[in-house]
Motif scaffolding. Structure first.
Motif, short mmCIF file in Angstrom:
data_model
loop_
_atom_site.label_atom_id
_atom_site.label_comp_id
_atom_site.label_asym_id
_atom_site.label_seq_id
_atom_site.Cartn_x
_atom_site.Cartn_y
_atom_site.Cartn_z
N UNK A 209 -9.29 -17.65 -2.73
CA UNK A 209 -8.86 -16.98 -3.84
C UNK A 209 -7.82 -16.28 -3.83
N UNK A 210 -7.76 -15.22 -2.86
CA UNK A 210 -7.06 -14.04 -3.20
C UNK A 210 -5.56 -14.28 -2.79
N UNK A 211 -4.64 -14.10 -3.72
CA UNK A 211 -3.34 -14.39 -3.96
C UNK A 211 -2.39 -14.22 -2.80
N UNK A 212 -2.40 -13.37 -1.57
CA UNK A 212 -1.73 -13.58 -0.44
C UNK A 212 -2.34 -15.11 0.64
N UNK A 213 -3.66 -15.74 -0.22
CA UNK A 213 -3.44 -17.23 0.24
C UNK A 213 -2.94 -17.98 -0.40
N UNK A 266 8.56 -8.22 -0.90
CA UNK A 266 7.23 -8.05 -1.08
C UNK A 266 6.57 -7.10 0.08
N UNK A 267 7.35 -7.87 1.58
CA UNK A 267 6.42 -7.04 2.28
C UNK A 267 6.13 -5.85 2.87
N UNK A 268 7.89 -5.21 2.09
CA UNK A 268 8.22 -3.67 2.67
C UNK A 268 7.24 -3.29 1.92
N UNK A 269 6.76 -3.20 0.13
CA UNK A 269 6.22 -2.53 -0.57
C UNK A 269 4.82 -2.91 -0.19
N UNK A 270 4.44 -3.95 0.16
CA UNK A 270 2.71 -4.45 0.46
C UNK A 270 2.62 -3.00 1.70
N UNK A 271 3.43 -3.46 2.90
CA UNK A 271 3.81 -2.32 3.96
C UNK A 271 3.58 -0.73 3.36
N UNK A 272 4.27 -0.68 2.19
CA UNK A 272 4.10 0.92 1.95
C UNK A 272 3.40 1.69 0.74
N UNK A 300 14.13 -4.49 7.42
CA UNK A 300 13.78 -4.63 8.61
C UNK A 300 12.44 -4.74 8.99
N UNK A 301 12.01 -3.55 7.61
CA UNK A 301 9.86 -3.32 7.79
C UNK A 301 9.48 -4.04 7.51
N UNK A 302 10.02 -4.68 6.18
CA UNK A 302 9.57 -6.27 5.33
C UNK A 302 9.76 -7.62 6.58
N UNK A 303 10.17 -7.73 7.57
CA UNK A 303 10.03 -8.34 8.08
C UNK A 303 9.16 -7.94 9.56
N UNK A 304 8.95 -7.09 9.98
CA UNK A 304 8.52 -6.53 11.00
C UNK A 304 6.65 -7.06 10.85
N UNK A 305 6.72 -6.17 8.84
CA UNK A 305 4.97 -6.47 8.97
C UNK A 305 5.32 -8.01 8.29
N UNK A 541 4.79 -13.35 -5.97
CA UNK A 541 5.24 -13.90 -7.28
C UNK A 541 6.09 -13.00 -8.19
N UNK A 542 6.02 -11.52 -8.48
CA UNK A 542 6.46 -11.05 -8.83
C UNK A 542 7.84 -10.88 -7.86
N UNK A 543 8.16 -10.42 -6.83
CA UNK A 543 9.25 -11.29 -6.51
C UNK A 543 9.92 -12.24 -6.35
N UNK A 544 8.80 -13.14 -5.67
CA UNK A 544 9.50 -14.49 -4.87
C UNK A 544 10.08 -15.18 -6.25
N UNK A 545 9.18 -15.04 -7.48
CA UNK A 545 9.20 -15.76 -9.10
C UNK A 545 10.37 -15.17 -9.18
N UNK A 546 10.61 -14.18 -9.55
CA UNK A 546 11.87 -13.38 -9.63
C UNK A 546 12.90 -13.77 -9.33
#
Ligand code: HEM
Length: 547
Positions: A209-213, A266-272, A300-305, A541-546
């Motif tokens: 049920x984690x939002x990542x999934x 989203x992935x950039x911030x997750x990675x940071x 690029x960081x977002x894509x790699x992560x 959803x905070x990123x993609x929903x907007x």
């Protein structure tokens, strides 16, 4: 009066004259373009006859075009079939040897992506991840750098270090399936997402049920479903690229896509966040350490992560679901697997990666799973030659969309007799037939663009499939009258990454002793995995929903 009359005539005919000229020029342009298509077609591998402007687009089926490409190839008796998507030819390789000839033996030519060379690749490229993501990037130095960085995270050497982690997470899957068999698909999702999350971000996914999934993996499924070549939007944009230039709000056909892209996703911030706060070494930390040396931009960081989730999660879980379907449909495999596992491993412990060499039948089941229903059914993204080429007398222009149709490749009855049958024996040493790939399948693609996560996926699939076979006799579900409910081995989703449509089944523990071992090992694994427990403040959803 006469003058007035002449004027009226001029008024009447002048606009028409312009109109006729425009129509005439339009017809001339269409005819000239069609002549170009037909001349080019005469030099390309055979394929169905294209129409002007739309090519073969409207001859494609609504779903699963890979089946049609394979049928066309068989009917025309050609390993390579040309299909015109609009005004652009695309080549579909339906046989392993031809695919290896082009994509491997000529890898220095065939390792780019179409949009980047000449012809448009709108949905995957311009409206997708563009130039900043390894998956769609053109072949060259930047691509080499991204491969190198990705291999630091999931390459063959790195993957050796993840064996313990995959062992622990696969013990959890088996315990989860024992406790809650009805949700087996979600347990596979959690497992696959958790492994790449620990590697990428140092954080375990402890619940499905984690939002990542619920958010990220769900978005990946949607993207895979939308990205199927065909005659509906968004892939119709490949036929009519000009439609992709409309602003999103005026163009419902864009289906939520647009050219505007934010550089920080989203992935950039997750990675940071992971790089700054994770107590565990992870790929995100490496990206932020290496980033400044290579002038990696945020996208690029977002894509790699993000590729770890995008390319590595759904693929693994879908392969596991196909494995369960195969075992239900071909029950003798379960019995044979158990014979080997009981003899080599016993019931006091589950199999480990160290047992691999002693479990040839289980290795064969893994290989056959990857062959029987290759998850990346059209081989992932198209390749494209960076220069004009000639193959078997056919002219292949620079930039042509060249795609390995794994559906057709893996159902070739010369390489794989009775291809629809799930027959692990074909992978036992004594039965092996010649094949261009050492493993005997091409599920991870070809040449220099071959899947970066292959070693991780193969290692994870081996240990999870071995454990599931050791733990359970997997059988078809029963109806109210106690009769087995049939499974349909062809009922698959229409996505670029395909998976079986949902079906119920039974996971019957092999014995009381085995059940006890599953629970004990599952609890021990949970203890060891505690170090990876953690939270993130970011939600996709905070990123993609907007947007
Ligand atoms: C069963 C699991 C998997 C399958 C069947 C699979 C299959 C594929 C295929 C067919 C391709 C396209 C190859 C080509 O263009 O010729 C690909 C590319 C790729 N895969 Fe996988 N994959 C799996 C798991 C993973 C995992 C676990 C990761 C990473 C964690 C990953 C990362 C990638 C990346 C980054 C690419 C793009 C490589 C490039 O364009 O240079 N994959 N994969």
């Amino acid at each position: 009066m006469l003058v007035d009359y002449t004027l009226e005539l001029e008024d009447l005919f002048a606009p028409r004259g312009i109109l006729y000229s425009i129509v005439g020029l339009g017809i001339f342009a269409i005819v000239a373009d069609y002549v170009r298509m037909l001349v080019l077609r005469s030099r390309l591998p055979p394929g169905p006859f294209p129409w002007p402007i739309v090519g073969n687009t409207f001859q494609l089926p609504d779903v699963k075009p890979w089946i049609t490409f394979d049928i066309w190839a068989r009917e025309l008796q050609t390993p390579i079939v040309t299909v015109w998507i609009g005004r652009n030819p695309t080549l579909w390789l339906n046989e392993s040897w031809a695919a290896a000839d082009l994509l491997e033996k000529r890898a220095n030519v065939y390792s780019s992506r179409p949009r980047q060379v000449r012809r448009p690749m709108v949905v995957f490229g311009e409206l997708g991840t563009g130039d900043n993501n390894l998956v769609t990037m053109k072949y060259g130095d930047r691509w080499r750098l991204h491969r190198k960085l990705t291999h630091h995270g999931v390459g063959v050497q790195a993957v050796k270090g993840y064996s313990n982690l995959q062992e622990l997470e696969s013990r959890r899957v088996v315990a989860d399936v024992l406790n809650d068999p009805a949700e087996y698909v979600m347990h596979f999702e959690r497992y696959a997402a958790s492994v790449v999350s620990i590697i990428g971000f140092g954080r375990r996914i402890n619940s499905f049920k984690d939002p990542i999934i619920t958010e990220v993996i769900a978005a990946m499924h949607l993207a895979a479903a939308l990205n199927v070549p065909g005659k509906s939007f968004p892939m119709l944009l490949e036929t009519f690229p000009f439609l992709s230039y409309f602003p999103r709000r005026l163009a419902p056909w864009m289906r939520g896509m647009s050219r505007r892209r934010s550089s920080r996703g989203f992935f950039f911030f997750l990675a940071k966040e992971a790089a700054e706060t994770s107590p565990n070494p992870c790929f995100a930390q490496h990206l932020f350490e290496a980033g400044p040396n290579h002038q990696l931009n945020d996208e690029e960081i977002s894509g790699l992560a993000g590729n770890l989730f995008g390319a590595g999660s759904d693929t693994t879980s879908s392969s596991l679901i196909s494995f369960v379907l195969a075992i239900c449909a071909f029950p003798s495999v379960s019995a044979q697997a158990w014979e080997e596992l009981r003899r080599v491993v016993g019931e006091d412990r589950s199999p480990t990666l160290d047992d691999q060499d002693s479990l040839p039948y289980i290795r064969a089941v893994v290989a056959e799973t990857l062959r029987w229903r290759p998850v990346a059914v059209i081989g992932g993204q198209p390749h494209a030659p960076i220069e004009d080429d000639v193959y078997n007398g056919y002219h292949i222009p620079k930039g042509t969309w060249v795609q390995a149709n794994l559906w057709g490749i893996h159902r070739n009855s010369t390489d794989f007799p009775s291809p629809d049958k799930f027959k692990p024996e074909r992978y036992l040493a004594e039965n092996r037939l010649p094949y261009p790939h050492r493993q005997g399948y091409s599920s991870f693609g070809f040449g220099r663009r071959v899947c970066s996560g292959q070693a991780l996926a193969e290692q994870g699939l081996f240990i999870t499939i071995a454990r599931l076979l050791w733990a359970f006799d997997i059988k078809k579900a029963l109806d109210e009258d106690g009769k087995e409910i049939d499974v349909d081995i062809n009922s698959y989703t229409n996505g670029l990454n395909m998976r079986p449509t949902e079906f119920p089944c039974r996971f019957i523990p092999r014995s009381a002793k085995v059940q006890e071992t599953i629970l004990r090992e599952g609890a021990e694994a949970l203890d060891e995995l505690q170090v990876y427990e953690g939270e993130t403040k970011y939600r996709a959803s905070d990123f993609w929903g907007k947007k």
